[in-house]
Motif scaffolding. Structure first.
Motif, PDB file in Angstrom:
ATOM      1  N   ALA A   1      -0.469 -19.989 -19.649  1.00  0.00           N
ATOM      2  CA  ALA A   1      -1.402 -20.549 -18.664  1.00  0.00           C
ATOM      3  C   ALA A   1      -2.576 -21.229 -19.353  1.00  0.00           C
ATOM      4  O   ALA A   1      -3.001 -22.323 -18.953  1.00  0.00           O
TER       5      ALA A   1
ATOM      6  N   GLY B   1       1.085 -19.310 -10.041  1.00  0.00           N
ATOM      7  CA  GLY B   1       1.688 -19.810 -11.273  1.00  0.00           C
ATOM      8  C   GLY B   1       2.572 -21.026 -11.039  1.00  0.00           C
ATOM      9  O   GLY B   1       2.504 -22.006 -11.793  1.00  0.00           O
TER      10      GLY B   1
ATOM     11  N   LEU C   1      -4.431 -22.711 -12.261  1.00  0.00           N
ATOM     12  CA  LEU C   1      -4.059 -22.100 -13.537  1.00  0.00           C
ATOM     13  C   LEU C   1      -5.130 -21.132 -14.030  1.00  0.00           C
ATOM     14  O   LEU C   1      -4.821 -20.061 -14.549  1.00  0.00           O
TER      15      LEU C   1
END
Length: 242
Positions: A234, A72, A84
């Motif tokens: 994300a 992350g 990601l």
């Protein structure tokens, strides 16, 4: 405006995952320290199968959080779409696994009855410090919670354990001096009058976890919510990167 929003999301995701990374590192450090500690703590843990298993659970959880935080952080700060996407897929897999576990627990809740555990204990418990998973797990439970059988020592009557060890009333995992009927009467009279006095493991475990059930439920909801937000962040960051 869109660029400012994307930049804010990127740094929020970095900070969020940095704390996950730190948490994973801490758990990994604790697990490794317990396994290699030269001060003797390792021997205490190794003597209790439940604690010994818990150390490896901590190591696995720490490794997973460490990896999640790393992916992350790197994916957000470097704006790397591959990292990601991998982060998103890993969170999604964990989320679906937790959801499946909750659904299975609800569907098979009827198997978690006192009668079911008593039947399985009579059929499969061997005793004598046997190393098979079923027996060693029950030995760990009886030792940890200071209990005997599912409902009490009477669970071992007409069981596989008594067939294999007819001279023993209870397994070696249960400290016989702690059984009230051993202290107050002889073995024969105790078997007739005192078997019900020792607490069974079903009640002991339920009483223990009843204290934490609401905390555990709230924590599970918080974790699932965080995972959902992590996936949304994300994917938004993934789609916003040119």
């Amino acid at each position: 405006m869109e660029g400012d929003c994307l930049s804010c999301m990127k740094y929020l995701m970095f900070i969020f995952n940095f704390f996950i990374f730190l948490g994973g590192s801490f758990l990994l450090g604790v697990g490794v320290w317990v396994l290699v500690d030269p001060m003797g703590f390792r021997d205490i843990v190794a003597a209790n199968p439940l604690l010994f298993t818990g150390v490896y659970v901590i190591l696995a959880l720490g490794s997973m959080l460490f990896l999640l935080g790393f992916l992350g952080c790197c994916g957000a700060i470097r704006e790397n779409k591959c990292l990601l996407l991998f982060f998103f897929m890993l969170i999604l897999f964990i989320f679906l696994a937790e959801l499946a576990a909750a659904i299975l627990a609800f569907l098979f809740r009827e198997h978690l009855t006192r009668e079911y555990f008593s039947r399985e204990l009579k059929r499969h418990y061997i005793g004598n410090n046997n190393t098979d998973v079923f027996t060693s797990t029950w030995d760990a439970i009886m030792t940890t919670f200071d209990c005997c059988g599912v409902s009490g020592p009477e669970d071992f009557k007409e069981s596989l354990f008594r067939l294999l060890s007819p001279s023993k009333m209870v397994p070696e995992a249960v400290a016989e001096e702690q059984l009230p009927w051993r202290r107050q009467r002889g073995a024969v009279r105790g078997a007739q009058h005192g078997l019900q006095t020792h607490k069974g493991c079903y009640s002991a475990v339920v009483d223990y976890f009843e204290t934490y059930i609401y905390t555990a439920g709230a924590l599970a909801i918080v974790v699932l919510t965080i995972e959902l937000f992590a996936m949304v962040f994300a994917m938004c960051l993934f789609r916003g990167i040119q």
